[in-house]
Motif scaffolding. Structure first.
Motif, PDB file in Angstrom:
ATOM      1  N   SER A   1       0.865  -1.183   0.000  1.00 39.70           N
ATOM      2  CA  SER A   1       0.000   0.000   0.000  1.00 39.70           C
ATOM      3  C   SER A   1       0.901   1.233   0.000  1.00 39.70           C
ATOM      4  CB  SER A   1      -0.936   0.014   1.211  1.00 39.70           C
ATOM      5  OG  SER A   1      -0.186   0.114   2.404  1.00 39.70           O
ATOM      6  N   SER A   2       0.309   2.363  -0.333  1.00 39.71           N
ATOM      7  CA  SER A   2       1.079   3.607  -0.313  1.00 39.71           C
ATOM      8  C   SER A   2       0.259   4.667   0.402  1.00 39.71           C
ATOM      9  CB  SER A   2       1.399   4.077  -1.733  1.00 39.71           C
ATOM     10  OG  SER A   2       0.221   4.476  -2.401  1.00 39.71           O
ATOM     11  N   ASN A   3       0.961   5.569   1.045  1.00 39.84           N
ATOM     12  CA  ASN A   3       0.258   6.719   1.622  1.00 39.84           C
ATOM     13  C   ASN A   3       0.933   7.984   1.139  1.00 39.84           C
ATOM     14  OD1 ASN A   3       2.557   6.766   3.176  1.00 39.84           O
ATOM     15  ND2 ASN A   3       1.520   6.845   5.118  1.00 39.84           N
ATOM     16  N   ASN A   4       0.115   8.998   0.978  1.00 44.35           N
ATOM     17  CA  ASN A   4       0.589  10.298   0.520  1.00 44.35           C
ATOM     18  C   ASN A   4       0.030  11.317   1.495  1.00 44.35           C
ATOM     19  OD1 ASN A   4       1.267  12.620  -0.781  1.00 44.35           O
ATOM     20  ND2 ASN A   4       0.071  12.231  -2.617  1.00 44.35           N
ATOM     21  N   ASP A   5       0.884  11.901   2.301  1.00 47.00           N
ATOM     22  CA  ASP A   5       0.455  12.843   3.329  1.00 47.00           C
ATOM     23  C   ASP A   5       0.808  14.257   2.898  1.00 47.00           C
ATOM     24  OD1 ASP A   5      -0.127  10.567   4.935  1.00 47.00           O
ATOM     25  OD2 ASP A   5       1.975  10.474   5.478  1.00 47.00           O
ATOM     26  N   ARG A   6      -0.117  15.185   3.162  1.00 50.43           N
ATOM     27  CA  ARG A   6       0.118  16.582   2.820  1.00 50.43           C
ATOM     28  C   ARG A   6      -0.229  17.450   4.021  1.00 50.43           C
ATOM     29  NH1 ARG A   6      -2.375  14.066  -1.179  1.00 50.43           N
ATOM     30  NH2 ARG A   6      -4.435  14.842  -0.718  1.00 50.43           N
TER      31      ARG A   6
ATOM     32  N   GLY B   1      -4.396  13.459   3.261  1.00 53.40           N
ATOM     33  CA  GLY B   1      -3.636  12.500   2.481  1.00 53.40           C
ATOM     34  C   GLY B   1      -4.501  11.380   1.961  1.00 53.40           C
ATOM     35  N   THR B   2      -3.849  10.361   1.427  1.00 53.99           N
ATOM     36  CA  THR B   2      -4.529   9.180   0.898  1.00 53.99           C
ATOM     37  C   THR B   2      -3.792   7.922   1.333  1.00 53.99           C
ATOM     38  OG1 THR B   2      -3.246   9.280  -1.146  1.00 53.99           O
ATOM     39  CG2 THR B   2      -5.410  10.354  -1.177  1.00 53.99           C
ATOM     40  N   VAL B   3      -4.523   6.816   1.393  1.00 59.62           N
ATOM     41  CA  VAL B   3      -3.937   5.492   1.621  1.00 59.62           C
ATOM     42  C   VAL B   3      -4.509   4.588   0.532  1.00 59.62           C
ATOM     43  CG1 VAL B   3      -3.609   3.583   3.219  1.00 59.62           C
ATOM     44  CG2 VAL B   3      -3.832   5.905   4.109  1.00 59.62           C
TER      45      VAL B   3
ATOM     46  N   GLN C   1      -1.572  -0.908  -3.585  1.00 54.56           N
ATOM     47  CA  GLN C   1      -0.625  -0.984  -4.699  1.00 54.56           C
ATOM     48  C   GLN C   1      -0.392  -2.421  -5.151  1.00 54.56           C
ATOM     49  OE1 GLN C   1       0.422   1.748  -6.327  1.00 54.56           O
ATOM     50  NE2 GLN C   1      -0.916   2.816  -4.903  1.00 54.56           N
TER      51      GLN C   1
ATOM     52  N   THR D   1      -9.753   6.711   7.027  1.00 54.08           N
ATOM     53  CA  THR D   1      -9.885   7.136   5.638  1.00 54.08           C
ATOM     54  C   THR D   1     -11.315   6.899   5.152  1.00 54.08           C
ATOM     55  OG1 THR D   1      -9.244   4.970   4.760  1.00 54.08           O
ATOM     56  CG2 THR D   1      -7.488   6.586   5.085  1.00 54.08           C
TER      57      THR D   1
ATOM     58  N   THR E   1      -9.141   8.797   1.031  1.00 53.80           N
ATOM     59  CA  THR E   1      -8.654  10.083   1.526  1.00 53.80           C
ATOM     60  C   THR E   1      -8.953  10.261   3.010  1.00 53.80           C
ATOM     61  OG1 THR E   1     -10.709  11.190   0.922  1.00 53.80           O
ATOM     62  CG2 THR E   1      -8.948  11.186  -0.714  1.00 53.80           C
TER      63      THR E   1
END
Length: 128
Positions: free
Chosen positions: A29-34, A50-52, A55, A111, A117
């Motif tokens: 899995s991937s996470n993108n934090d902002r 962010g998102t989780v 993948q 999320t 998100t």
């Protein structure tokens, strides 16, 4: 589905419905934090989001979902079932490290099960 062999943490199963052999196991899995890219002043609010996303090869870029939603979600993605109602997302722990290398837990959020998100409005307070 008819269960098959288990090896290295993966379970195989044949599906008489579509004729495919499936392999079940934990995937990537991937996470993108902002968050703010600048310092946040005490009393000033900041939005952390962010998102989780999954993948794994079978469904890259789709939201990660909680264990209790997994069966219906996989049926939707791979068996052409209808979109399930009330898909639960995964838990995310939001933590920070201040300029003095002190670790602080901010919040636990979940999320959105349909988009992957999350968001949290944080208002920094002094750490006494």
């Amino acid at each position: 589905m008819q269960p098959g062999a288990i090896a290295d943490g993966y379970l195989t199963a044949g599906n008489g419905y579509d004729g495919y052999m499936y392999v079940f196991g934990k995937g990537k899995s991937s996470n993108n934090d902002r968050g703010p890219l600048t310092s946040v002043t005490l009393g000033q609010k900041a939005v952390l989001k962010g998102t989780v996303l999954d993948q794994s090869p079978g469904q890259p870029g789709t939201p990660c979902v909680a264990k209790e939603s997994m069966t219906e979600w996989m049926d939707y993605l791979h068996m052409q079932h209808t979109v399930p109602a009330n898909v639960k997302g995964v838990s995310v722990s939001i933590d920070i490290v201040d300029p003095n290398s002190n670790f602080f837990h901010i919040a636990d959020v979940t999320t959105d099960g349909y988009s992957g998100t999350f968001g949290y409005e944080w208002n920094p307070k002094s750490q006494d």
